[in-house]
Design a protein around this motif. Structure first.
Motif, PDB file in Angstrom:
ATOM      1  N   ASP A 212     -20.837  41.279 -36.022  1.00  0.00           N
ATOM      2  CA  ASP A 212     -21.525  41.228 -37.311  1.00  0.00           C
ATOM      3  C   ASP A 212     -21.979  39.811 -37.636  1.00  0.00           C
ATOM      4  N   ALA A 213     -21.181  38.835 -37.225  1.00  0.00           N
ATOM      5  CA  ALA A 213     -21.504  37.428 -37.470  1.00  0.00           C
ATOM      6  C   ALA A 213     -21.179  36.633 -36.220  1.00  0.00           C
ATOM      7  N   VAL A 214     -22.038  35.687 -35.891  1.00  0.00           N
ATOM      8  CA  VAL A 214     -21.783  34.775 -34.772  1.00  0.00           C
ATOM      9  C   VAL A 214     -21.802  33.354 -35.296  1.00  0.00           C
ATOM     10  N   ILE A 215     -20.746  32.614 -34.959  1.00  0.00           N
ATOM     11  CA  ILE A 215     -20.582  31.224 -35.372  1.00  0.00           C
ATOM     12  C   ILE A 215     -20.883  30.321 -34.181  1.00  0.00           C
ATOM     13  N   THR A 216     -21.669  29.277 -34.404  1.00  0.00           N
ATOM     14  CA  THR A 216     -21.882  28.266 -33.375  1.00  0.00           C
ATOM     15  C   THR A 216     -21.254  26.959 -33.833  1.00  0.00           C
TER      16      THR A 216
ATOM     17  N   ILE B 144     -25.381  37.987 -39.227  1.00  0.00           N
ATOM     18  CA  ILE B 144     -25.258  36.649 -39.819  1.00  0.00           C
ATOM     19  C   ILE B 144     -25.088  35.613 -38.718  1.00  0.00           C
ATOM     20  N   TRP B 145     -25.849  34.521 -38.815  1.00  0.00           N
ATOM     21  CA  TRP B 145     -25.628  33.345 -37.973  1.00  0.00           C
ATOM     22  C   TRP B 145     -25.008  32.262 -38.827  1.00  0.00           C
ATOM     23  N   MET B 146     -23.849  31.740 -38.404  1.00  0.00           N
ATOM     24  CA  MET B 146     -23.156  30.675 -39.127  1.00  0.00           C
ATOM     25  C   MET B 146     -23.109  29.439 -38.239  1.00  0.00           C
ATOM     26  N   GLU B 147     -23.804  28.387 -38.641  1.00  0.00           N
ATOM     27  CA  GLU B 147     -23.867  27.139 -37.878  1.00  0.00           C
ATOM     28  C   GLU B 147     -22.822  26.172 -38.400  1.00  0.00           C
ATOM     29  N   MET B 148     -21.746  25.974 -37.628  1.00  0.00           N
ATOM     30  CA  MET B 148     -20.677  25.070 -38.038  1.00  0.00           C
ATOM     31  C   MET B 148     -20.757  23.720 -37.333  1.00  0.00           C
ATOM     32  N   SER B 149     -21.796  23.526 -36.528  1.00  0.00           N
ATOM     33  CA  SER B 149     -22.005  22.227 -35.897  1.00  0.00           C
ATOM     34  C   SER B 149     -22.439  21.212 -36.956  1.00  0.00           C
ATOM     35  N   THR B 150     -22.214  19.934 -36.657  1.00  0.00           N
ATOM     36  CA  THR B 150     -22.814  18.882 -37.475  1.00  0.00           C
ATOM     37  C   THR B 150     -24.219  18.671 -36.930  1.00  0.00           C
ATOM     38  N   THR B 151     -25.217  19.025 -37.717  1.00  0.00           N
ATOM     39  CA  THR B 151     -26.573  19.079 -37.180  1.00  0.00           C
ATOM     40  C   THR B 151     -27.582  18.539 -38.175  1.00  0.00           C
ATOM     41  N   ASP B 152     -28.824  18.545 -37.745  1.00  0.00           N
ATOM     42  CA  ASP B 152     -29.935  18.051 -38.557  1.00  0.00           C
ATOM     43  C   ASP B 152     -30.383  19.118 -39.545  1.00  0.00           C
ATOM     44  N   GLU B 153     -30.521  18.747 -40.792  1.00  0.00           N
ATOM     45  CA  GLU B 153     -30.922  19.694 -41.832  1.00  0.00           C
ATOM     46  C   GLU B 153     -32.257  20.348 -41.505  1.00  0.00           C
ATOM     47  N   ALA B 154     -33.203  19.575 -40.988  1.00  0.00           N
ATOM     48  CA  ALA B 154     -34.510  20.133 -40.661  1.00  0.00           C
ATOM     49  C   ALA B 154     -34.400  21.160 -39.536  1.00  0.00           C
ATOM     50  N   GLU B 155     -33.538  20.904 -38.571  1.00  0.00           N
ATOM     51  CA  GLU B 155     -33.382  21.821 -37.439  1.00  0.00           C
ATOM     52  C   GLU B 155     -32.671  23.102 -37.844  1.00  0.00           C
ATOM     53  N   VAL B 156     -31.628  23.006 -38.644  1.00  0.00           N
ATOM     54  CA  VAL B 156     -30.919  24.223 -39.060  1.00  0.00           C
ATOM     55  C   VAL B 156     -31.819  25.070 -39.964  1.00  0.00           C
ATOM     56  N   THR B 157     -32.667  24.414 -40.735  1.00  0.00           N
ATOM     57  CA  THR B 157     -33.609  25.153 -41.580  1.00  0.00           C
ATOM     58  C   THR B 157     -34.665  25.852 -40.722  1.00  0.00           C
ATOM     59  N   ARG B 158     -35.128  25.177 -39.668  1.00  0.00           N
ATOM     60  CA  ARG B 158     -36.111  25.781 -38.757  1.00  0.00           C
ATOM     61  C   ARG B 158     -35.537  27.021 -38.072  1.00  0.00           C
ATOM     62  N   LEU B 159     -34.342  26.888 -37.505  1.00  0.00           N
ATOM     63  CA  LEU B 159     -33.721  28.029 -36.829  1.00  0.00           C
ATOM     64  C   LEU B 159     -33.355  29.128 -37.824  1.00  0.00           C
ATOM     65  N   GLY B 160     -32.886  28.720 -39.005  1.00  0.00           N
ATOM     66  CA  GLY B 160     -32.523  29.691 -40.020  1.00  0.00           C
ATOM     67  C   GLY B 160     -33.704  30.530 -40.476  1.00  0.00           C
ATOM     68  N   ALA B 161     -34.881  29.930 -40.515  1.00  0.00           N
ATOM     69  CA  ALA B 161     -36.080  30.672 -40.905  1.00  0.00           C
ATOM     70  C   ALA B 161     -36.363  31.791 -39.904  1.00  0.00           C
ATOM     71  N   LYS B 162     -36.097  31.535 -38.633  1.00  0.00           N
ATOM     72  CA  LYS B 162     -36.294  32.572 -37.611  1.00  0.00           C
ATOM     73  C   LYS B 162     -35.279  33.692 -37.780  1.00  0.00           C
ATOM     74  N   VAL B 163     -34.054  33.328 -38.117  1.00  0.00           N
ATOM     75  CA  VAL B 163     -33.015  34.333 -38.372  1.00  0.00           C
ATOM     76  C   VAL B 163     -33.417  35.227 -39.542  1.00  0.00           C
ATOM     77  N   ILE B 164     -33.849  34.603 -40.613  1.00  0.00           N
ATOM     78  CA  ILE B 164     -34.222  35.345 -41.827  1.00  0.00           C
ATOM     79  C   ILE B 164     -35.451  36.217 -41.570  1.00  0.00           C
ATOM     80  N   ALA B 165     -36.407  35.696 -40.790  1.00  0.00           N
ATOM     81  CA  ALA B 165     -37.604  36.481 -40.462  1.00  0.00           C
ATOM     82  C   ALA B 165     -37.252  37.736 -39.671  1.00  0.00           C
TER      83      ALA B 165
END
Length: 323
Positions: free
Chosen positions: A58-62, A89-110
């Motif tokens: 149901d949810a995958v954490i990276t 649900i995709w849960m990103e627990m890495s310390t990452t770039d806000e712009a990158e997590v937003t880019r990937l998140g948009a694909k998830v939401i789409a």
């Protein structure tokens, strides 16, 4: 709910261990087969590919070492996005770039799924006991869906706002921790040079306005000599570099941040990319000939607080409005 966890390193292994210890139906995946086998022996399922995990869970954490690693797991062959869809649900627990997590998140939401950036803060020793703090950036309904998992992995959970907001706050707090580490190093070396006893110096800082979480943890392993905080110089440089990128996008002319980046670049050149972050004090030890060690301090930090149920932290303004 079935949960997949990708990335069983210093932090990910401890966070996923909390899920498994508390009875969550867990599937794990890592490039290191030995790490995966240890979790399988404790009751976890062995993942095959990120795509298969997203299909089955149901949810995958990276929880991965870099934005590039997360992008590969999300978008690459057999990546998470192949099986992303409604209810997932995709849960990103890495310390990452806000712009990158937003880019990937948009694909998830789409694709009909939900995306969360939920990095942790508070030290690997607290990740091991479920007492670490977690930031979560996402819409409120998604936050409420994942809160049970977050309170299993951490103690203090803060909903930070929209997707990407947690990553901004995470690199900001890591920047502050790094700045504090460097000032603690300078304080200890100057105190030693001035003839002060380092055990007394440690206690003076601890009971004064100069104390901090970094001093009360990292100064101990510095004084022990192990310098082992389970965090390496290359990761520090990545995190403070991400903070500098946020500042650059906002056109903020920072002065301390660029100097810190130069210091850690020099530390990596001297001691190697994977040197412990607290080894940065060696630059001052070598420059002065001083040995910044003292008896009675631990070689690594252990969380001696009992594991407690997690809870949501409400910002002060929200509390006042509720009252």
């Amino acid at each position: 709910m079935k949960v997949g966890f990708i990335g069983l390193g210093n932090v990910g292994g401890k966070l996923s261990g909390s899920l498994l210890r508390n009875g969550v139906d867990l599937t794990v995946l890592d490039l290191n087969e030995d790490l995966m086998q240890k979790f399988v022996e404790k009751g976890a399922k062995r993942g095959k590919t990120p795509a298969q995990m997203m299909a089955d869970c149901d949810a995958v954490i990276t929880c991965l070492p870099s934005p590039a690693a997360s992008a590969a797991v999300m978008e690459g062959e057999n990546g998470i996005l192949e099986n992303m869809g409604p209810g997932k649900i995709w849960m990103e627990m890495s310390t990452t770039d806000e712009a990158e997590v937003t880019r990937l998140g948009a694909k998830v939401i789409a694709a009909g799924g939900a995306a969360v950036d939920c990095p942790v803060s508070g030290g690997c020793h607290r990740a091991d006991t479920g007492n670490i703090s977690i930031f979560a950036g996402c819409d409120r309904p998604t936050f409420e869906r994942i809160l049970p998992f977050l309170t299993t992995m951490g103690r203090r959970i803060l909903h930070t706002g929209e997707l990407g907001s947690a990553s901004i706050l995470k690199v900001m707090t890591n920047y502050l921790a790094t700045a504090n580490l460097l000032t603690c190093c300078e304080a200890l070396v100057v105190s030693k040079a001035a003839g002060m006893d380092l055990n007394t110096t440690y206690e003076a800082i601890k009971i004064s306005s100069g104390t901090s979480f970094v001093h009360e943890t990292e100064s101990q392993v510095i004084l022990n000599g192990s310098r082992d905080i389970s965090f390496t110089m290359d990761l520090v440089l990545k995190d403070i570099g991400l903070f500098q990128e946020i500042a650059d996008r906002a056109k903020i002319p920072l002065e301390i941040s660029p100097l810190m980046i130069d210091i850690f670049k020099d530390g990596m050149k001297r001691y190697g990319d994977r040197a412990q972050s607290d080894d940065i004090i060696r630059r001052l030890e070598e420059a002065t000939g001083l040995d910044i060690r003292a008896p009675g301090f631990p070689a690594e930090m252990l969380d001696d607080e009992p594991e407690e149920p997690g809870y949501e932290v409400n910002p002060k303004a929200n509390r006042l409005a509720a009252e």
